[in-house]
Design a protein around this motif. Structure first.
Motif, PDB file in Angstrom:
ATOM      1  N   GLU A   1       0.667   1.575  -3.313  1.00 25.58           N
ATOM      2  CA  GLU A   1       0.761   2.590  -2.264  1.00 25.58           C
ATOM      3  C   GLU A   1      -0.104   3.800  -2.629  1.00 25.58           C
ATOM      4  O   GLU A   1       0.400   4.882  -2.949  1.00 25.58           O
ATOM      5  CB  GLU A   1       2.219   3.008  -2.077  1.00 25.58           C
ATOM      6  N   LEU A   2      -1.406   3.605  -2.576  1.00 24.44           N
ATOM      7  CA  LEU A   2      -2.291   4.717  -2.916  1.00 24.44           C
ATOM      8  C   LEU A   2      -2.219   5.822  -1.859  1.00 24.44           C
ATOM      9  O   LEU A   2      -2.291   7.007  -2.180  1.00 24.44           O
ATOM     10  CB  LEU A   2      -3.730   4.221  -3.064  1.00 24.44           C
ATOM     11  N   GLY A   3      -2.095   5.418  -0.597  1.00 23.29           N
ATOM     12  CA  GLY A   3      -2.010   6.411   0.469  1.00 23.29           C
ATOM     13  C   GLY A   3      -3.372   6.929   0.881  1.00 23.29           C
ATOM     14  O   GLY A   3      -4.391   6.726   0.212  1.00 23.29           O
ATOM     15  N   LYS A   4      -3.386   7.651   2.006  1.00 25.76           N
ATOM     16  CA  LYS A   4      -4.646   8.165   2.534  1.00 25.76           C
ATOM     17  C   LYS A   4      -5.156   9.337   1.705  1.00 25.76           C
ATOM     18  O   LYS A   4      -6.362   9.467   1.464  1.00 25.76           O
ATOM     19  CB  LYS A   4      -4.463   8.588   3.986  1.00 25.76           C
ATOM     20  N   LEU A   5      -4.230  10.203   1.244  1.00 29.44           N
ATOM     21  CA  LEU A   5      -4.637  11.369   0.454  1.00 29.44           C
ATOM     22  C   LEU A   5      -4.692  10.969  -1.026  1.00 29.44           C
ATOM     23  O   LEU A   5      -3.741  11.185  -1.783  1.00 29.44           O
ATOM     24  CB  LEU A   5      -3.663  12.531   0.675  1.00 29.44           C
ATOM     25  N   THR A   6      -5.802  10.343  -1.393  1.00 26.35           N
ATOM     26  CA  THR A   6      -5.967   9.823  -2.757  1.00 26.35           C
ATOM     27  C   THR A   6      -7.357  10.173  -3.275  1.00 26.35           C
ATOM     28  O   THR A   6      -8.348  10.104  -2.526  1.00 26.35           O
ATOM     29  CB  THR A   6      -5.789   8.289  -2.784  1.00 26.35           C
ATOM     30  N   VAL A   7      -7.423  10.538  -4.527  1.00 27.22           N
ATOM     31  CA  VAL A   7      -8.707  10.716  -5.201  1.00 27.22           C
ATOM     32  C   VAL A   7      -8.604  10.054  -6.565  1.00 27.22           C
ATOM     33  O   VAL A   7      -7.566  10.145  -7.234  1.00 27.22           O
ATOM     34  CB  VAL A   7      -9.089  12.208  -5.327  1.00 27.22           C
TER      35      VAL A   7
ATOM     36  N   ALA B   1     -14.510  -1.700  -0.165  1.00 23.48           N
ATOM     37  CA  ALA B   1     -13.069  -1.951   0.018  1.00 23.48           C
ATOM     38  C   ALA B   1     -12.214  -0.770  -0.406  1.00 23.48           C
ATOM     39  O   ALA B   1     -11.034  -0.679  -0.037  1.00 23.48           O
ATOM     40  CB  ALA B   1     -12.655  -3.197  -0.778  1.00 23.48           C
ATOM     41  N   PHE B   2     -12.792   0.139  -1.160  1.00 26.70           N
ATOM     42  CA  PHE B   2     -12.012   1.266  -1.690  1.00 26.70           C
ATOM     43  C   PHE B   2     -12.215   2.490  -0.793  1.00 26.70           C
ATOM     44  O   PHE B   2     -13.253   3.168  -0.874  1.00 26.70           O
ATOM     45  CB  PHE B   2     -12.422   1.561  -3.133  1.00 26.70           C
ATOM     46  N   GLN B   3     -11.203   2.748   0.034  1.00 30.08           N
ATOM     47  CA  GLN B   3     -11.324   3.802   1.046  1.00 30.08           C
ATOM     48  C   GLN B   3     -10.736   5.120   0.531  1.00 30.08           C
ATOM     49  O   GLN B   3      -9.729   5.623   1.028  1.00 30.08           O
ATOM     50  CB  GLN B   3     -10.638   3.361   2.337  1.00 30.08           C
ATOM     51  N   PHE B   4     -11.375   5.666  -0.475  1.00 30.77           N
ATOM     52  CA  PHE B   4     -10.953   6.968  -1.004  1.00 30.77           C
ATOM     53  C   PHE B   4     -12.113   7.558  -1.808  1.00 30.77           C
ATOM     54  O   PHE B   4     -13.025   6.824  -2.241  1.00 30.77           O
ATOM     55  CB  PHE B   4      -9.706   6.838  -1.889  1.00 30.77           C
ATOM     56  N   PRO B   5     -12.116   8.866  -2.010  1.00 31.64           N
ATOM     57  CA  PRO B   5     -13.186   9.481  -2.817  1.00 31.64           C
ATOM     58  C   PRO B   5     -13.027   9.125  -4.292  1.00 31.64           C
ATOM     59  O   PRO B   5     -11.908   9.093  -4.822  1.00 31.64           O
ATOM     60  CB  PRO B   5     -12.991  10.981  -2.584  1.00 31.64           C
ATOM     61  N   VAL B   6     -14.155   8.881  -4.931  1.00 34.67           N
ATOM     62  CA  VAL B   6     -14.191   8.520  -6.360  1.00 34.67           C
ATOM     63  C   VAL B   6     -15.106   9.519  -7.070  1.00 34.67           C
ATOM     64  O   VAL B   6     -16.290   9.638  -6.728  1.00 34.67           O
ATOM     65  CB  VAL B   6     -14.722   7.085  -6.569  1.00 34.67           C
ATOM     66  N   VAL B   7     -14.561  10.237  -8.036  1.00 31.04           N
ATOM     67  CA  VAL B   7     -15.351  11.200  -8.815  1.00 31.04           C
ATOM     68  C   VAL B   7     -15.744  10.519 -10.136  1.00 31.04           C
ATOM     69  O   VAL B   7     -14.871  10.228 -10.962  1.00 31.04           O
ATOM     70  CB  VAL B   7     -14.561  12.493  -9.098  1.00 31.04           C
ATOM     71  N   VAL B   8     -17.019  10.252 -10.298  1.00 27.97           N
ATOM     72  CA  VAL B   8     -17.515   9.582 -11.506  1.00 27.97           C
ATOM     73  C   VAL B   8     -18.112  10.636 -12.435  1.00 27.97           C
ATOM     74  O   VAL B   8     -19.130  11.259 -12.106  1.00 27.97           O
ATOM     75  CB  VAL B   8     -18.575   8.515 -11.158  1.00 27.97           C
ATOM     76  N   TRP B   9     -17.476  10.838 -13.592  1.00 24.99           N
ATOM     77  CA  TRP B   9     -17.971  11.825 -14.562  1.00 24.99           C
ATOM     78  C   TRP B   9     -18.967  11.166 -15.508  1.00 24.99           C
ATOM     79  O   TRP B   9     -18.674  10.136 -16.124  1.00 24.99           O
ATOM     80  CB  TRP B   9     -16.810  12.416 -15.370  1.00 24.99           C
ATOM     81  N   VAL B  10     -20.158  11.766 -15.610  1.00 27.55           N
ATOM     82  CA  VAL B  10     -21.212  11.232 -16.472  1.00 27.55           C
ATOM     83  C   VAL B  10     -21.866  12.388 -17.225  1.00 27.55           C
ATOM     84  O   VAL B  10     -21.709  13.554 -16.860  1.00 27.55           O
ATOM     85  CB  VAL B  10     -22.295  10.474 -15.656  1.00 27.55           C
TER      86      VAL B  10
END
Length: 635
Positions: free
Chosen positions: A86-92, A129-138
């Motif tokens: 249950e990730l939900g819509k408000l997910t990061v 398929a992943f409908q949420f923002p993803v912050v990739v730290w590099v």
């Protein structure tokens, strides 16, 4: 806090606000947000800030750390989705761990970092398929590799957010890699300069103030330089200039972004390249600028590196006192940081300085101190290097058998490690030993063995050195035409590489050949050509040598008063530098000059001085030569 530090803090706060707004605008859809930070402590601080703010607004915040061995962004996200139904819509989702990926292959075909870059490039569609923002730290360097090696993935980015804060050396952890200047030849595949330039042009159109422009320009400069180093460039002189101009642009981009540490690194790279090609004055200028910036951000590791390369420049110039002062500054920081590998290297260089001064015992003590630490560290490559320099001491002392034993010990380790460049160098030195013994055929065989390997490696600077060594053999044999051909072949390559110090040396040796032929005018022209370039380089030892050579020409012409002026000038310069070998050689020539004047008292004074110094230096051949000549003159 300084004005620049305040400006940096404000820029970080602006980027943090932009990142939070981008996350909030991306709920319910895939958005790849690239966050760049080289300071892991500050990165964690930023993550905590935006997670706290978003959590208070009802957002579910998740962290995923990449697998260090088999890193895959898609598989990491799939695992999270399976565990959290249950990730939900408000997910990061925040992705960490990319900075821990090693760019080292070991026994695998691809390094962990290469596997990560490959996976994001070729699984981009699967990320839909992943409908949420993803912050990739590099880190900054990985961001540049993403743009270069995973362009499809990079084109999907929803934004780039850069955060900068200097790493406090007092809190530096062991897993933070201290940047070092480049090795001469890298083993990893080279980037495509055309693609890099295209990315720079496109980025300047879309995001003229992008924080990645500095990284891309820096990578472009490195790539141009490494192409030349590996012998892959059809226009080496042009590519060296492009390397320097690209690094200069990188430094300027970083400066505009108030990225002092990164700007310093690009300046240090530029200075390193300029040092290699013999452009010592410009190298010194850029390294001093880098040093100033490193001091401002309190990056002591960067300061140590800058002092070390500046010390190398003074060594090349023959300024032993300045070189020692700089290397002792470097050593002090390495001791404070606990950088034992750096300490071993610095002790070795300090030993080399003492060797150049003719202080063999002190040089040996420092080399053995370096060797002991390398043995404790299990640094077999470093151990091989130490055996090599100890071999050089024995070679200078005239102990050919012990020198050969040490170099063969060095060669064995290089063969075990597959260090082909080191093997080529060791064969060349073993050739020098045979040449000193008078075994010219054996020396030539070893030089050609070294040359063949350098040709296979594309080591153009090494090839120039091998051709010069073969030219020395032909000089010993009295084959002036063949010697000249080989030295001109070496000179041509040095001109292509922009190696100005090597060019000055080649012109000097070509002058020696013309002097041996009795062509005094041509010899003088070449010596003056060499002297002019050495003056431009600030090469004080080389200048003294060229002036001494001009004195030898006048001695051969019979212009004894003019010859004496040149030789006395050279002697004074060598004395200022503490160059015992140069003082000995000049006194040998002054002995010949006073003998021509039939002045036995002064001739004997110079003979005794030269004889004493040759004996102190362990220069057996020179000692035998001067004693034989003195005896013949007395008879």
């Amino acid at each position: 806090m300084t004005d620049s530090a305040i400006d940096t803090q404000r820029e970080n706060q602006r980027n943090l606000r932009k990142l939070i707004l981008s996350i909030q605008a991306s709920f319910g859809k895939l958005s790849l947000l690239i966050a760049i930070c080289d300071n892991p402590l500050y990165r964690d601080e930023i993550v905590q800030i935006y997670e706290k703010e978003l959590t208070e607004k009802g957002v579910r915040c998740y962290r995923v750390k990449m697998d260090r061995i088999q890193p895959s962004l898609r598989e990491s996200l799939e695992t999270l989705v399976e565990q959290e139904s249950e990730l939900g819509k408000l997910t990061v989702v925040t992705i960490l761990g990319t900075s821990d990926l090693l760019d080292l292959r070991l026994t695998e075909k691809k390094s962990p970092l290469e596997r990560f870059l490959f996976s994001v490039q070729w699984t981009r569609e699967a990320l839909r398929a992943f409908q949420f923002p993803v912050v990739v730290w590099v880190t900054e360097s990985i961001a540049a590799k993403l743009a270069n090696q995973a362009p499809d993935f990079w084109s999907w980015r929803g934004g780039v957010f850069e955060f900068f804060k200097p790493i406090d050396p007092r809190t530096r952890s062991h897993d933070i890699v201290i940047p070092e200047l480049p090795q001469a030849v890298a083993s990893e595949p080279l980037a495509d300069v055309a693609e890099l330039q295209q990315q720079i042009d496109e980025l300047k159109q879309l995001e003229p103030n992008s924080p990645l422009l500095g990284s891309l320009y820096h990578t472009l400069g490195q790539t141009y330089f490494e192409r030349v180093q590996r012998g892959l460039s059809n226009t080496p002189e042009t590519d060296v200039k492009l390397a320097i101009s690209s690094l200069q642009e990188a430094a300027q981009q970083y400066e505009r972004a108030n990225r002092k540490s990164s700007s310093a690194f690009s300046l240090a790279w530029m200075g390193y390249i300029q040092k290699l090609i013999g452009d010592w004055n410009r190298a010194e200028e850029n390294l001093q600028r880098a040093l100033h910036l490193y001091k401002e951000v309190e990056d002591r590791a960067g300061m140590a590196t800058s002092w070390g390369v500046l010390g190398d420049i003074e060594r090349n110039r023959g300024n032993w006192d300045d070189a020692e002062r700089l290397y002792r500054q470097c050593l002090q920081v390495e001791e404070e940081l606990g950088d034992r590998a750096g300490m071993a290297s610095s002790w070795g260089v300090l030993g080399d300085i003492e060797r150049n001064r003719g202080n063999w015992d002190e040089a040996e003590r420092l080399y053995r101190q370096s060797l002991q630490l390398r043995e404790e560290l299990g640094d077999r490559a470093g151990m091989a290097s130490s055996w090599g320099v100890l071999g050089n001491i024995e070679r200078n002392r005239g102990n050919w058998d012990e020198a050969e034993r040490l170099f063969r010990q060095c060669l064995q380790v290089e063969e075990e490690l597959g260090d082909r460049a080191g093997m080529a160098s060791s064969w060349g030195v073993l050739g020098n030993i045979e040449r000193s013994r008078g075994n010219w055929d054996d020396a030539e065989r070893l030089y050609r063995q070294s040359l063949q390997l350098r040709e296979e490696l594309g080591d153009r600077a090494g090839m120039a050195s091998s051709w010069a060594s073969l030219g020395d053999i032909e000089r010993d044999r009295g084959n002036w035409d063949e010697a000249e051909r080989l030295f001109r072949q070496s000179l041509k390559l040095r001109e292509e590489l922009g190696d100005r110090a090597g060019m000055a040396t080649s012109w000097g040796v070509l002058g020696d050949i013309e002097r041996d032929r009795g062509n005094w005018d041509e010899a003088e022209r070449l010596y003056r050509q060499s002297l002019k370039l050495r003056e431009e380089l600030g090469d004080r030892a080389g200048m003294a040598s060229s002036i001494g050579s001009l004195g030898e020409v006048e001695l051969e012409r019979g212009n004894l008063n003019v010859a004496e002026q040149y030789l006395k000038d050279a002697e004074q310069r060598f004395q200022t530098l503490g160059n015992l070998s140069g003082i000995a050689e000049v006194n040998y020539r002054l002995m010949q000059l006073e003998a021509k004047r039939n002045n036995p008292t002064l001739a004997q004074t110079h003979y005794e001085t030269a004889r004493h110094l040759f004996n102190q230096l362990g220069a057996k051949q020179d000692l035998e030569k001067i004693e034989r000549e003195w005896k013949n003159w007395e008879d």
